[in-house]
Design a protein around this motif. Sequence first.
Motif, PDB file in Angstrom:
ATOM      1  N   UNK A  43       0.827  -1.215   0.000  1.00 48.85           N
ATOM      2  CA  UNK A  43       0.000   0.000   0.000  1.00 48.85           C
ATOM      3  C   UNK A  43       0.863   1.267   0.000  1.00 48.85           C
ATOM      4  N   UNK A  44       1.911   1.243  -0.802  1.00 46.78           N
ATOM      5  CA  UNK A  44       2.800   2.396  -0.877  1.00 46.78           C
ATOM      6  C   UNK A  44       2.143   3.526  -1.665  1.00 46.78           C
ATOM      7  N   UNK A  45       2.047   4.692  -1.040  1.00 47.17           N
ATOM      8  CA  UNK A  45       1.571   5.905  -1.690  1.00 47.17           C
ATOM      9  C   UNK A  45       2.597   6.996  -1.409  1.00 47.17           C
ATOM     10  N   UNK A  46       3.087   7.636  -2.472  1.00 47.07           N
ATOM     11  CA  UNK A  46       4.159   8.614  -2.275  1.00 47.07           C
ATOM     12  C   UNK A  46       4.057   9.736  -3.286  1.00 47.07           C
ATOM     13  N   UNK A  47       4.708  10.826  -2.945  1.00 44.40           N
ATOM     14  CA  UNK A  47       4.897  11.944  -3.866  1.00 44.40           C
ATOM     15  C   UNK A  47       6.392  12.232  -3.902  1.00 44.40           C
ATOM     16  N   UNK A  48       7.054  11.786  -4.977  1.00 45.30           N
ATOM     17  CA  UNK A  48       8.489  11.943  -5.155  1.00 45.30           C
ATOM     18  C   UNK A  48       8.735  12.824  -6.362  1.00 45.30           C
ATOM     19  N   UNK A  49       9.577  13.841  -6.207  1.00 46.01           N
ATOM     20  CA  UNK A  49       9.823  14.808  -7.282  1.00 46.01           C
ATOM     21  C   UNK A  49       8.499  15.388  -7.791  1.00 46.01           C
ATOM     22  N   UNK A  50       7.535  15.475  -6.889  1.00 47.22           N
ATOM     23  CA  UNK A  50       6.200  15.989  -7.202  1.00 47.22           C
ATOM     24  C   UNK A  50       5.365  15.030  -8.059  1.00 47.22           C
ATOM     25  N   UNK A  51       5.842  13.778  -8.242  1.00 48.68           N
ATOM     26  CA  UNK A  51       5.136  12.778  -9.035  1.00 48.68           C
ATOM     27  C   UNK A  51       4.389  11.832  -8.094  1.00 48.68           C
ATOM     28  N   UNK A  52       3.056  11.692  -8.224  1.00 53.52           N
ATOM     29  CA  UNK A  52       2.324  10.742  -7.373  1.00 53.52           C
ATOM     30  C   UNK A  52       2.658   9.301  -7.774  1.00 53.52           C
ATOM     31  N   UNK A  53       3.055   8.473  -6.789  1.00 55.87           N
ATOM     32  CA  UNK A  53       3.494   7.108  -7.057  1.00 55.87           C
ATOM     33  C   UNK A  53       2.774   6.150  -6.116  1.00 55.87           C
ATOM     34  N   UNK A  54       2.360   5.003  -6.650  1.00 55.29           N
ATOM     35  CA  UNK A  54       1.771   3.947  -5.843  1.00 55.29           C
ATOM     36  C   UNK A  54       2.426   2.630  -6.218  1.00 55.29           C
ATOM     37  N   UNK A  55       2.349   1.633  -5.296  1.00 51.92           N
ATOM     38  CA  UNK A  55       2.929   0.345  -5.613  1.00 51.92           C
ATOM     39  C   UNK A  55       3.280  -0.467  -4.396  1.00 51.92           C
ATOM     40  N   UNK A  56       4.201  -1.408  -4.602  1.00 49.47           N
ATOM     41  CA  UNK A  56       4.644  -2.299  -3.544  1.00 49.47           C
ATOM     42  C   UNK A  56       6.067  -2.737  -3.820  1.00 49.47           C
TER      43      UNK A  56
END
Length: 320
Positions: A43-56
């Motif tokens: 349930x990874x939810x992130x904002x890296x370099x302003x890019x919304x990212x999801x995954x595992x």
Amino acid sequence: KVTADNLNVTGSIDYKGHRLMGYPAQRVTSNFNYLNNKININNLQASLFNIPISGEASAVLKNNNLDSVNIKLDGGAANLDGFIKDLTGKVSAFKVNIQGNINSLNGVINFNAPQVAYQGYKVNNIAMQLKLANSANANLNGKFNYEGAQGYLQGSVANLLNKPKLNLTAKLVDFDIKRAASMIPDASQYKLDGKVTAALNITGSASKPNISGNITSPALAAAGNNLSKLDVNFAFADNALNITKGTGNLNNSPVNLTGSIRNLNKKNPDIDFNLSSPSFNASEAKINNLSAKITGSLDNLNANISAANLNASELKLNNL
């Protein structure tokens, strides 16, 4: 939870800030579990370099070292405006699918952006792919368009997940120098015209790469002067540009140039050039075996000039 045989840790992460482990990160949330030397991140939810990212992701440790990984990330569309000062543009896709032993990884990383601009300079139609096939080394292929000129990037990245080493080549074909006018003070008075092709070699660590390359042009014009058959080899390191070979014809006179531009972070960098020509056509005479040493800062140059047929053995010009 602790037993005599194993350690079982379950938890969650909720991070808000600006940087995480050295990377620009605004938000990271996930659940994780550690059991039998394996870490699972769900349930990874992130904002890296302003890019919304999801995954595992998951990783297996062996003797306290990373042994294998399984990473699946999906980055959606993102607007880069305001993320970094003077940076604008959009990212359309960022996807990661990598798995395997740390020394024999398989998978692909894709990155696409329709346009990115920094301080007014635009790079369009960016498409990059990093591919691994049973190796710790990744092959990179990419293309882009910079200010109307087609660009290419290819090569390899060794040790992708552990101190990556670069071995890349980049090429920009037929760049119109009029597009660089905003980089040059009072450029309009020089009446720039012509196109150049540049090729770069990028090697070494990702944090401090070594850059060398070549610039060629069939014909350039500036301030009423014409330069043809330009061929320049250069290397960039430690804030200095070293010209190891420079040849061309200036107003139909063959010229050679070597030297360096140091302290490029200064407003007026330091210049040290050697210019020579076996037969140079001046406005009213032909100068044989011309040799010039040009030194100083960009706003205060000095030149020592000598030639076989000068009345004086050496001519000195100061405060150019």
